[in-house]
Design a protein around this motif. Structure first.
Motif, PDB file in Angstrom:
ATOM      1  N   UNK A   9       0.870  -1.179   0.000  1.00 18.54           N
ATOM      2  CA  UNK A   9       0.000   0.000   0.000  1.00 18.54           C
ATOM      3  C   UNK A   9       0.906   1.227   0.000  1.00 18.54           C
ATOM      4  N   UNK A  10       0.687   2.114  -0.961  1.00 24.77           N
ATOM      5  CA  UNK A  10       1.523   3.304  -1.103  1.00 24.77           C
ATOM      6  C   UNK A  10       0.665   4.553  -1.304  1.00 24.77           C
ATOM      7  N   UNK A  11       1.135   5.660  -0.757  1.00 29.99           N
ATOM      8  CA  UNK A  11       0.598   6.977  -1.075  1.00 29.99           C
ATOM      9  C   UNK A  11       1.789   7.791  -1.549  1.00 29.99           C
ATOM     10  N   UNK A  12       1.701   8.300  -2.774  1.00 22.04           N
ATOM     11  CA  UNK A  12       2.817   9.049  -3.323  1.00 22.04           C
ATOM     12  C   UNK A  12       2.405   9.901  -4.496  1.00 22.04           C
ATOM     13  N   UNK A  13       3.402  10.582  -5.056  1.00 22.75           N
ATOM     14  CA  UNK A  13       3.192  11.488  -6.191  1.00 22.75           C
ATOM     15  C   UNK A  13       3.798  10.890  -7.449  1.00 22.75           C
TER      16      UNK A  13
END
Length: 139
Positions: A9-13
């Motif tokens: 699970x990742x949150x990024x730009x």
């Protein structure tokens, strides 16, 4: 526990635009990098340090087409998937690449949202007219 788990699970730009490849039979694949950051303060110097980690994202078929249509460099996303390592030989040397094969994604911010002037809505619930205008959205 008898089974195994391969979940990321990742949150990024997004670090680049979505690169699409189309295959015979209508299948497609999209690839793009995303950046995640870790920020901390060095206890000796008091300096703020940010480390950036880059991840290779792979999306397939309908999800790939949606990403190509709505995402651009700099957008923030949440994605879930699994790790997959590829291996190939180039100039007599073995090369490896670890990718995140995404199965679920949520767009958190897009450039189109951030370039609009910020207006404070008096009613945060969308009206039926606003809902009709957004009917073409895939989510």
């Amino acid at each position: 526990m008898a089974g195994t788990l391969n979940k990321v699970m990742l949150i990024g730009h997004l670090g680049d635009e979505v690169k699409m490849h189309y295959f015979d039979g209508g299948n497609s694949i999209g690839r793009f990098p995303i950046a995640t950051n870790e920020t901390y303060t060095n206890k000796q110097t008091g300096e703020r340090i940010t480390n950036t980690e880059w991840h290779n994202i792979v999306v397939r078929n309908k999800l790939a087409e949606i990403c190509e249509k709505y995402l651009s460099k700099g957008d923030k996303i949440y994605c879930e998937g699994r790790l997959k390592t590829r291996q190939w030989e180039q100039d007599g040397q073995k090369r490896y690449s670890t990718e995140i094969h995404v199965v679920d994604m949520t767009f958190l911010t897009t450039k189109k949202e951030t370039t609009k002037p910020q207006e404070a809505p008096s009613n945060p619930t969308p009206t039926s007219q606003q809902a009709e205008e957004n009917d073409d959205l895939p989510f």
